[in-house]
Every structure is written in C-alpha cells, then in structure tokens.
Write a protein that holds these residues in place. Structure first.
Motif, PDB file in Angstrom:
ATOM      1  N   LEU A  90       2.278   3.357   8.555  1.00  0.00           N
ATOM      2  CA  LEU A  90       3.626   2.919   8.908  1.00  0.00           C
ATOM      3  C   LEU A  90       4.636   3.192   7.800  1.00  0.00           C
ATOM      4  N   ALA A  91       4.156   3.665   6.662  1.00  0.00           N
ATOM      5  CA  ALA A  91       5.030   3.766   5.484  1.00  0.00           C
ATOM      6  C   ALA A  91       6.071   4.868   5.624  1.00  0.00           C
TER       7      ALA A  91
ATOM      8  N   THR B 204       0.817  -1.228   0.000  1.00  0.00           N
ATOM      9  CA  THR B 204       0.000   0.000   0.000  1.00  0.00           C
ATOM     10  C   THR B 204       0.844   1.270   0.000  1.00  0.00           C
TER      11      THR B 204
ATOM     12  N   GLY C 189       6.892  -0.353   1.442  1.00  0.00           N
ATOM     13  CA  GLY C 189       7.029   1.009   1.925  1.00  0.00           C
ATOM     14  C   GLY C 189       7.754   1.143   3.246  1.00  0.00           C
TER      15      GLY C 189
HETATM   16 FE1  SF4 Z   1       2.456  -0.330   5.140  1.00  0.00          FE
HETATM   17 FE2  SF4 Z   1       4.959  -1.108   5.484  1.00  0.00          FE
HETATM   18 FE3  SF4 Z   1       3.062  -2.938   5.023  1.00  0.00          FE
HETATM   19 FE4  SF4 Z   1       3.826  -1.340   3.078  1.00  0.00          FE
HETATM   20  S1  SF4 Z   1       5.141  -2.870   4.083  1.00  0.00           S
HETATM   21  S2  SF4 Z   1       1.682  -1.813   3.626  1.00  0.00           S
HETATM   22  S3  SF4 Z   1       4.247   0.545   4.135  1.00  0.00           S
HETATM   23  S4  SF4 Z   1       3.211  -1.621   6.819  1.00  0.00           S
END
Ligand code: SF4
Length: 555
Positions: free
Chosen positions: A440-441, A433, A473
């Motif tokens: 959290l990205a 996403t 991300g």
């Molecule tokens: Fe969000 Fe990180 Fe999962 Fe990507 S990897 S959807 S940025 S928590």
C-alpha cells in the motif's frame, strides 16, 4: 403521434403524493439481522473461517508452492496467520494505486510474530533470531505494536517456522486480519517501581481464551487492545484500552477506554467512566469485542472499526449495551487516571522494584537483524538477564540486570548498534514498513528515517527537547502519523521541476497521554505543510531551529 401529458410546471410539494419513507441502508450489523455479506471481505470470512487456512497451508500450499494458493486465501485468510504478500521490488509509489493486487505482490511473505505485552525470554529471542537468519534473509523489524516482522518468507517454509516458534511458546495466530490483534502491554510490567498492578495475567488470559478461537475470528475489522498500568503504550489509539487507576474505595484497577483508531478518520479512545478490577478485565474485554462483532458495521471497510460505532452511539448507550446485553451487570463508576505529560519510553538505566535494573535501548526506526538479535541474547545472558521486552515505540529493554553491571551492558549494547543513551532524534523517530515491502506504500520510510536521524544527529547534536517524528508510507498511519510532534504522511508531492516525487504531508503538534491541563490530540495538517522526501532533513532541521528560537522558559 403520442401527446405528452406531463406538465412542465414545477410540482406542488403540498399536493405531491407521499413517498414511502426511505429505509436506512443497512450497515451489515449482525445483531440487526444482516447476515448476508455486503462486500468481498465479508464473503471470504463467511465462506470459510479464516483460521481454517492453516491446514491448507500445511497440507497443500507448502508442498505445491505459491502458484497453487487460492486467491481468497492468499489475499484474505492468510492474514489470520500473520501472513501478507510483500511488495514486488522496484515498483514505485506512483503505481501503487493503479496496479492490481497481483501485479504489486511478490511471491514472498511478510510474517508477523505476535508478542503480547512485548515479553520475550532469551530462548524465544534466539528462536526469532534463528528463524530470521534461516528463513527471512536476516530481517526482523520491531514494529510499533511490539511485534516482530520477518520478510522474504517462502510459503514452503511456513510450517517449519511455526513449528520452531511454537516450540518456545510464540505464535503468529491472528497477528493480522479482522480479529483481536496483539495485546499491547507495559514493557516493564511486573518490574517497574511505579507500577501498582501488573496487567500480565489479564493479557495472558485473553490470549489463552480468545486468540485463535472461532468466537472472535470474524470481526468487522481489526481490533486493537492495550492493557497497562503505566502510560507507556499509545492507549488512546486502540479500539479498547485499560489504564491503571486507584479507586478511592475499591483500590487499584483499570480505567476503560473505547473507540480509538488512527488511519483515515482518526479518533482517540474515550473514557467509558468505569473502573474494572484486574480479574474482570478479560470478561469486560470480551463484552466489548462481542459488541463489535455483533453491532459493528460490515458494509464498508473504511467505516468498520469500532470507533465509528462508538461515535454514532455515544458513550452512554455503549456502556448500557455492554452492561445489559453482554455482562448482565452494572459496572462501577471510576475516577480518571493521572497522566504523565508524555508516554514513558523506558530508555536508559532504571531501577526495578526488586533492586535490580532494566536498560532500554534504541535501534534506529525499529530496524534490527536476526544476527543483531542473536548477539543481543548473548549480551543479555552475559549480564545475568533471561528476558527482553519490546516497546510500542520500536525500542527494546533488557531486564533483571545487577546495578553494578548496567554500565557494562550499556557499552555492550552500543557495540551491537543498540543505544541506551540515544540522541533526541534516534529516541523519538519511528517509521512504518514503507515501500520496501508494503503493497500500500507510496514512499520509502525506513531508509529515509535512518538518513533523517543521521543527518539531524550531525547538525543538531545537542537538541535537548523530547521530540517525536513518525514516518508513514501512506495515509494508513501504521506509525501513528497524527499523534507525533512531527507526523509525516507519505504521498506524492510536486518536485522542483514540476514532476511528482516522493514526499510527505506534515502534521504538527500531535500527542497522546497528556497530563491535566494539556489535551491529547491530532497534529495540525495544513495544506501547505508538505516536503519532498529529499528535502525532509532540511525541513525538520528548520522546524527544530525555529522551535528552539521561539520556545518559552521551561518548555
Ligand atoms: Fe504500509 Fe501505509 Fe501502513 Fe506504512 S502506513 S506500513 S505504507 S499501509
């Protein structure tokens, strides 16, 4: 004046009085008597079963609005119904780690629809398309776990969305949260020529018995499952996986794997060495989930996945506890399944065992709109199909097409942006996403993934090898960073002018589902393997050209 009597000489260890042995710190395991919550998440779950929040959403929050939502529900229990707040637009990745949750979150939600086994009828597909257009600003991303994710959902609309989804047999129950998540299944279950046993009845039975049940609504962490005859899911990345295998005496059944999970501290699932017939899959699954619920670590969330317990116990002890405490019987030893070399993605035109065909097609990095899904339903229906499947590689399939209609279908899919004969780049690129919606990205992923595919298609159109590129991300690895040929973990890196900019740590050479003689495993992560997001297309192009120049005959 007080006189110190303390000696300045070092203490003689042989004369030091023996200390009481230090008691090992508890891990919060219920089966060992630790029932008091050791962190805020455990407290939230103990205070009230997260499944109960649905009634509050329907009776209170949907009427009073976002501001009325209890924070423990908003950031905790809502997930059990597939709801996360999405990221406020305009907050850059550098501020992800420093802001408080309420500063990062928007008043809109991401809502995840669980589609166990990735199986959709056209009525269900149309309902998803309608909900997307009416309540989610036309968003409907296909995730790498066969779910659909809406964005921009308002709390006021959630009860009506549930009503519409449930009227066609879809649900958002336990699509997120510390509970049994969507069960991955083969996208060609029940139709593939190469399949010996269709695992769908086991998936359906698990969902019927256990999803939404208080029995497993308070697990230490999320619990991911894959059940498939074919190697067409990322089974080794799951807490539990059943993979098809022929037993020399007992016939077709499933090989059981446990303890996989990526994110931080990635581990691949391991074979328990047992053979499970289809009818027993739900009971054995429940036994493993029971072990996780009762013995799983609940003190630290970053040590709470089943993989840590499996790693500490070892496979022998895990099997013994499963057999003696949870099943009350011994399991049969079983052979290892044959692995194909790379997971099967089902893109293109393929014959079904009933003589009809299925056609697999690729959006770009799983991004589709509600409008596109509505057109897909029309196109599928016009070609005689009533069902569609989603894959764990962010792709989709149209089933049950007469052989003479497949080329027409390939053309019609192309017209709506779904490519059945994609370039290697479009085929192998996935993205999580990312910063557009995820709190959290650290970096953008979907738009970068689309740009990457476009640029590589222009520059290396005839690249003829299978390649997987997974953009993530942040370190959480939702798009499986560590098991791609090129895994990209979002982080801030040093830009050319010495300032921090969006970029990626690069992992090279990972893979799953490897055949004999090869090993599944994680890509190499070297300190210097980093790129800024802006340079990503050139970086991947250089890697690809170097690979083409150096590859061996037949590679
Ligand atoms: Fe969000 Fe990180 Fe999962 Fe990507 S990897 S959807 S940025 S928590």
């Amino acid at each position: 004046m007080a006189v110190s009597t303390a000696s300045t000489r070092p203490e003689d260890p042989t004369t030091r009085p023996a200390r009481a042995p230090r008691r090992p710190r508890g891990e919060g395991q219920w089966a060992l008597g630790h029932r008091e919550p050791l962190n805020a998440n455990e407290r939230t779950k103990k205070d009230d079963d997260p499944l109960n929040v649905r009634a509050r959403i329907e009776n209170i929050y949907a009427h009073r609005g976002f501001a009325a939502i209890d924070p423990a529900d908003l950031r905790g229990r809502f997930r059990w119904w597939g709801l996360y707040t999405q990221r406020k637009p305009g907050i850059d990745g550098g501020r992800t780690a420093v802001l408080e949750p309420h500063e990062l979150e928007d008043e809109y939600f991401m809502l995840r629809v669980r589609i166990d086994g990735g199986q959709l009828s056209l009525a269900q597909l149309r309902t998803i398309a309608d909900v997307s257009r009416e309540f989610a600003r036309d968003t409907a991303d296909i995730t790498d776990r066969q779910n659909v994710q809406f964005h921009w959902v308002r709390i006021e609309d959630v009860p009506e969305i549930w009503r519409r989804l449930e009227s066609v047999g879809l649900q958002t129950t336990e699509a997120c949260g510390d509970c049994p998540r969507i069960v991955l299944g083969s996208p060609v279950a029940g139709v593939a020529e190469a399949e010996v046993v269709d695992a769908t009845p086991a998936i359906d039975e698990i969902v019927r018995r256990y999803v939404g049940s208080p029995e497993f609504s308070n697990l230490p962490r999320k619990f991911k499952t894959s059940i498939s005859w074919l190697v067409d899911t990322p089974y080794e990345a799951n807490d539990i996986a059943f993979l098809g295998v022929e037993h020399p005496e007992h016939g077709p059944g499933f090989d059981l794997w446990v303890g996989g999970g990526l994110s931080t501290n990635p581990m691949l699932a391991q074979r328990l060495g047992v053979w499970v017939p289809l009818a027993e899959v739900p009971d054995v699954w429940a036994g493993v989930v029971g072990i996780f619920r009762d013995y799983g670590y609940r003190r630290l969330r970053n040590r709470a996945r089943l993989k840590f317990l499996v790693a500490d116990w070892g496979l022998e002890r895990f099997r013994e506890v499963l057999e003696k405490e949870y099943l009350g019987r011994a399991l049969l030893d079983g052979p290892a399944p044959e692995l194909p070399g790379r997971p099967i993605d089902h893109l293109g035109v393929h014959r079904q065992r009933d003589g009809r065909c299925y056609v697999g097609a690729a959006p770009v990095v799983g991004r589709v709109s509600g409008g596109q899904l509505a057109r897909l339903a029309d196109v599928a229906q016009a070609h005689g199909s009533d069902r569609v499947r989603l894959t764990p590689y962010q792709k989709l399939l149209v089933l049950d097409v007469a052989p003479e209609r497949t080329e027409s279908l390939v053309g019609a899919l192309r017209e709506i942006g779904l490519e059945a004969r994609p370039s290697a780049w479009r085929r192998g690129t996935m993205a999580c996403t990312g910063i557009e919606y995820c709190k959290l990205a650290i970096v953008e992923t979907k738009a970068r993934g689309e740009e990457l595919v476009t640029r590589l298609e222009q520059r290396l159109r005839d690249f003829d090898a299978d390649i997987s590129i997974h953009l993530n991300g942040c370190p959480n690895a939702c798009a499986r960073t560590q098991v791609a040929d090129i895994g990209l973990k979002g982080q801030l890196v040093m830009g050319p002018d010495g300032r921090q900019v969006e970029g990626f740590q690069v992992h090279l050479g990972g893979g799953l589902g490897m055949a004999a003689g090869q090993t599944s495993g994680f890509g190499r992560k070297l300190r210097g393997l980093k790129t800024t997001a802006e340079d990503l297309p050139e970086y991947v192009e250089r890697l690809a050209r170097r690979y083409l120049a150096g590859r061996r005959e037949g590679e």
